[in-house]
Design an enzyme around this catalytic site. Structure first.
Site, PDB file in Angstrom:
ATOM      1  N   CYS A 402       0.806  -1.218   0.000  1.00  0.00           N
ATOM      2  CA  CYS A 402       0.000   0.000   0.000  1.00  0.00           C
ATOM      3  C   CYS A 402       0.843   1.273   0.000  1.00  0.00           C
ATOM      4  CB  CYS A 402      -0.967  -0.016   1.163  1.00  0.00           C
ATOM      5  SG  CYS A 402      -0.185  -0.302   2.730  1.00  0.00           S
ATOM      6  N   HIS A 446      -1.871   0.456   7.194  1.00  0.00           N
ATOM      7  CA  HIS A 446      -2.198   0.852   5.837  1.00  0.00           C
ATOM      8  C   HIS A 446      -1.695   2.264   5.591  1.00  0.00           C
ATOM      9  CE1 HIS A 446      -4.190   0.291   2.094  1.00  0.00           C
ATOM     10  NE2 HIS A 446      -5.122   1.231   2.283  1.00  0.00           N
ATOM     11  N   ASP A 462      -7.612   6.067  -2.040  1.00  0.00           N
ATOM     12  CA  ASP A 462      -6.824   4.885  -1.691  1.00  0.00           C
ATOM     13  C   ASP A 462      -6.463   4.158  -2.970  1.00  0.00           C
ATOM     14  OD1 ASP A 462      -5.580   2.765  -0.618  1.00  0.00           O
ATOM     15  OD2 ASP A 462      -7.247   2.111   0.653  1.00  0.00           O
TER      16      ASP A 462
END
Lengths: 649, 308
Positions: A402, A446, A462
């Site tokens: 991520c 994250h 995201d």
């Protein structure tokens, strides 16, 4: 010198092992070997094969052990080397045990060692272990004074003593003043476990994601959990970029802007962070935390005023739908900064978007499209990247976690002239259906991006979700569990089985309740409980009460020791009857026998001062005299028959 | 034939007829006799010391002698002396007044320590050694000694160790108003003494002394006596606590008291009744205490727990 019997020594060594063994994860493993060696040595001393070590040998042992601890930890001012030193001292002290009170001292130190374990381990499963430890130590204490080894009796008595101590323990737990620590000593391992740090390089979160430890638990008021796509637990906002890593804008943290007012439907929830050193807090935007030691730090972040240690619990109010419009020119300028000249190809691509799309929203869409359409791979084991890391990631390896996606995305947006920043925290969480709360693990760590769109304010983007939509929808581990090696060796791999998952969640709910009701019982809750119990209580009154209640058991013990009459009456039934009858008579007439007053004299006095009781008491006294002072086998039964006071009109 | 115990109470009653209002002291003296000890009577002249001892001698039927101690008295004046008999051409021992069953020693503190100790040795040993020959005293042997504690000039007060030889020390005190009036109206007690019947004899007294030894003593009373002794040794107001001999004396007297009370078992009440006459003269108050023996005994009685 009182020699200690061999079984007592055996029990002492076992109790010591019991006290030390659960600390094994904390102390160096070679200490167990030291214990074994010392125990064997002492056993040889007790069986008179060897003699006690000389002063020189003892000094040598101390020097070696201190050196060993230093080599292990390379520092002194932390909790773990200190506990290790304590344990080593308790172990080595055995070589000096010559008298019974030395043994006693070591056993008392063992209690301290047992208590020390709670510095590292506070879960509920630490409690049964501690109970077993206490049983062992108590039994060892009894063995010191027993003529013959009686293991079953010792253990039974130990259990009885523990049960007897329970009410006092509960009482002290409820009312003993919670005094803050005199100094705080951060646990070295605790820092390593908190997970996040205030800077981010590519690969950091991927590493953290393999940690199955719990980060925090959240309980929502009303039991209404937000949908998975909303569960973005914001921790830190990283605004500075130096071509290799993203860091927190420390200058901005120095100011304390007023927190944004909440508008809309509030959701209230309680976050309980696992023990550690907490330098920042997690919340759902837009949040508000009402606590004196927690402040607002801008960019919708909440921080403790000073780092908080231990288990931390705080209440948050959030409005999930509130637009985030907090921005100044300085902030926007800062979030456009892209120093250096690394990754030229990415900069070129972004400039191309900037020229192509006048609307920033279109540039965002273009970047997301790029991620979606190119063959990107979401993986825990991305390739190592060199100096132009963004270029290498975007155009060559295309493997990342991520932080690669979010970091590159923010890079592209800044290059394209859209103010954007990197946010790290946790995403998702596991719902514990047993008790309806959310478990957030380190593996849920994250990173994502926020971009500033003039019409809408800060928007969460995201990019990971465009590449791997399941990451957000299902959570990190369920998505990645298919991938090789992810948490393969940890207990969490049991998640594949439903029953194992149920058991794990049930145990966690027990642990959560333990944390809620026991570990988080702080001075605030204490005064709450106490004031609901006795209505408005000051510390002074509490202390006075504590003294009184603490003194009561002492007074009872003193009474038992100093009143031989009471002890003797337990042995001789006649005396017991007599004392009981006298107490009953005193309740009815107020007449009490003086210590120097004989039975007959008292009976005469009763006859004068309370004639209505006299016939009974004279007969009773005479029976007692015959019982006590001459051989009369019938007297005791007569006494028993007369033991109830009888009034004559 | 009346039993020994009945005769005993008859004897007490007879003495009570002469020595009015002094029942307790009579019982104490009787107790001392039955316990096999000797009695020290400490009081002013003229309150009945002599009457008590004479009445005692009369009703007990014992051989009675009386000695008035003076400062020029020598041991041989009490113990006896060997005189050369010209007829038999040998020394012949003339027994002194101590060779009797019942001896009244008046003003024992007037005599020199030498004479006192000769008597006290005879009292303790029950025999007399003069000129290398030991002669046993008759049995029973009972001494009542009197002393006047208030006018001490020209006296040799008995040291503590000598006082210890007396099982009991009592004082008579003034009679109460009623008894005194009865006494004044009733005429001379000395005359009444001559009419006293003898209720007991020496054999009966020895049998009664045996009975005292058979009084039942349970451990709870012994514990009480031990507590009393322990208290006397610990109390700050007492310089020296009671000796073991004092403890034995206490037990012995208490048993005699129990018998006089008509019981064949011992109660703490008996111990309490005899504690003052037995213990008061043996207790030495501490230097900084202004309590006397009787007050110390009262303190012991009040503070020592009767029941364990």
């Amino acid at each position: 010198m009182t020699r200690t019997s061999a079984p007592a020594v055996m029990w002492l060594l076992l109790a010591q092992l019991a006290a030390i063994a659960p600390l094994a994860p904390t102390i160096p493993i070679w200490m167990v070997l030291v214990w074994g060696a010392v125990a064997w040595w002492y056993w040889r001393i007790v069986t008179a094969a060897w003699s006690f070590p000389s002063a020189l040998v003892k000094v040598g042992l101390v020097v070696f052990s201190v050196a060993g601890i230093y080599l292990q930890y390379r520092q002194w001012l932390a909790l773990e080397p200190m506990v290790a030193t304590l344990v080593l001292a308790v172990i080595l002290k055995v070589l000096e045990l010559k008298q019974r009170r030395d043994h006693w001292l070591v056993l008392l130190l063992c209690y301290f060692v047992v208590a020390c374990r709670f510095l590292f381990e506070q879960q509920i499963n630490a409690v049964p272990v501690a109970v077993l430890q206490l049983l062992a130590i108590l039994a060892a204490q009894q063995m010191l004074y027993r003529e013959k080894p009686a293991i079953a009796a010792s253990v039974r008595l130990s259990a009885l003593m523990l049960i007897q101590a329970l009410p006092l323990m509960l009482f002290l737990f409820l009312v003993f003043p919670r005094i803050g620590p005199l100094w705080s000593m951060p646990l070295p391992s605790a820092k390593a476990q908190t997970g996040m740090s205030d800077e981010l390089r590519f690969g950091d979160i991927a590493e953290l994601s393999q940690n199955a430890a719990l980060a925090f638990r959240v309980r929502f008021e009303g039991g209404q959990l937000p949908p998975p796509s909303q569960r973005y637990w914001r921790g830190l906002v990283l605004e500075n970029y130096d071509s290799q890593r993203w860091t927190v804008n420390r200058m901005g943290r120095l100011t304390t802007p007023p927190p944004p007012p909440l508008q809309g439907e509030r959701q209230r929830y309680v976050v309980t962070l696992e023990p550690g050193a907490h330098e920042w807090l997690y919340s759902l935007p837009v949040a508000r935390v009402n606590r004196d030691d927690i402040r607002y730090a801008g960019a919708y972040q909440w921080l403790p005023k000073a780092p908080l240690t231990g288990r931390l619990q705080y209440v948050v109010d959030s409005v999930l739908t509130q637009p985030r419009t907090e921005a100044s020119n300085r902030v926007l300028q800062r979030n456009l900064r892209l120093p250096g000249n690394d990754s030229p190809r990415a900069r070129e691509l972004a400039l191309q978007w900037a020229r192509q799309y006048p609307d920033p929203a279109d540039r965002v869409a273009a970047a997301l499209r790029y991620f979606r359409d190119s063959p990107f791979d979401y993986t825990l084991k991305p390739a190592l990247l060199g100096r132009d890391n963004v270029d290498e990631f975007l155009f060559e390896s295309r493997q990342g976690f991520c932080e690669h996606y979010a970091g590159s995305f923010v890079f592209l947006m800044r290059a394209a002239g859209v103010p954007s920043r990197l946010v790290v925290g946790y995403q998702g969480g596991e719902v514990n259906t047993t008790d309806n709360y959310l478990l957030v693990h380190q593996s849920d760590a994250h990173a994502w991006a926020e971009v500033w769109l003039p019409a809408r304010g800060w928007q969460r983007i995201d990019p990971t979700s465009t590449v791997a939509p399941d990451r957000v929808a299902l959570g990190a581990d369920s998505m990645l569990s298919a991938q090789q090696g992810f948490l393969g060796k940890s207990p969490l791999s049991l998640r594949r089985f439903d029953w194992a998952r149920d058991i794990r969640l049930y145990l966690d709910s027990v642990n959560y309740a333990w944390a809620n009701w026991v570990l988080n019982y702080d001075s605030e809750r204490q005064s709450g409980v106490l004031s609901s119990l006795m209505g408005g209580i000051s510390v002074k009154r509490m202390l006075v009460g504590l003294l009184i209640f603490g003194a009561l058991p002492m007074a009872l013990v003193a009474l038992m020791m100093f009143k031989p009459a009471w002890r003797a009456s337990r042995r001789e039934p006649a005396l017991r009857y007599y004392h009981t009858a006298c107490r009953r008579l005193a309740r009815r007439t107020g007449l009490r026998r003086e210590p120097g007053e004989t039975v007959a004299a008292f009976s005469r006095r009763v006859g004068e001062q309370a004639p209505e009781w006299a016939p009974w008491f004279a007969a009773f006294s005479s029976a007692f005299e015959r019982c006590q002072y001459r051989r009369d086998s019938d007297a005791l039964s007569q006494l028993r028959a007369l033991k109830r006071p009888k009034k004559t009109q | 034939m009346p039993s020994d115990l009945e005769q005993l109470s008859a004897a007490r009653a007879e003495i009570g007829n002469v020595l009015l209002g002094k029942d307790r002291q009579i019982q104490q003296a009787m107790c001392c006799l039955l316990a096999g000890g000797h009695l020290l009577v400490e009081d002013l002249p003229g309150v009945g010391k002599t009457t008590l001892s004479q009445a005692f001698a009369a009703v007990t039927g014992l051989a009675y002698r009386r000695v008035q101690f003076t400062s020029d008295m020598l041991p041989s004046d009490i113990l006896g002396v060997s005189v050369f008999d010209r007829n038999s051409n040998a020394f012949h021992f003339h027994p002194g007044p101590v060779f009797t069953q019942f001896l009244l020693v008046d003003e024992i503190n007037r005599a020199s320590p030498k004479t006192q100790s000769a008597l006290l040795e005879a009292m303790a040993e029950g025999r007399v050694t003069t000129e290398g020959e030991t002669r046993s005293l008759p049995k029973p042997f009972f001494v009542i000694a009197t002393q006047n504690p208030w006018f001490q000039s020209g006296t040799f007060p008995l040291p503590e160790s000598q006082l210890d030889r007396f099982l009991m020390r009592i004082s008579l005190g003034y009679p109460d108003e009623r008894s005194e009036r009865q006494l004044l109206e009733g005429g001379d007690p000395r005359e009444m003494l001559t009419t006293l019947p003898s209720c007991l004899d020496d054999a009966q007294i020895q049998r009664l002394q045996e009975l005292v030894k058979q009084v039942e003593v349970r451990s709870s009373v012994v514990s009480y006596i031990q507590r009393l002794i322990a208290f006397s040794r610990q109390d700050a107001e007492i310089a020296f606590g009671l000796s073991t001999r004092a403890g034995l004396a206490l037990l012995q007297c208490a048993k005699a008291w129990a018998l006089l009370e008509g019981r064949d078992y011992l109660l703490p009440d008996d111990v309490q009744a005899v504690l003052e006459p037995v213990a008061a003269h043996r207790l030495q108050p501490a230097a900084d205490s202004n309590a006397d023996g009787a007050e110390l005994v009262a303190k012991m009685l009040a503070q020592v727990s009767v029941l364990a």
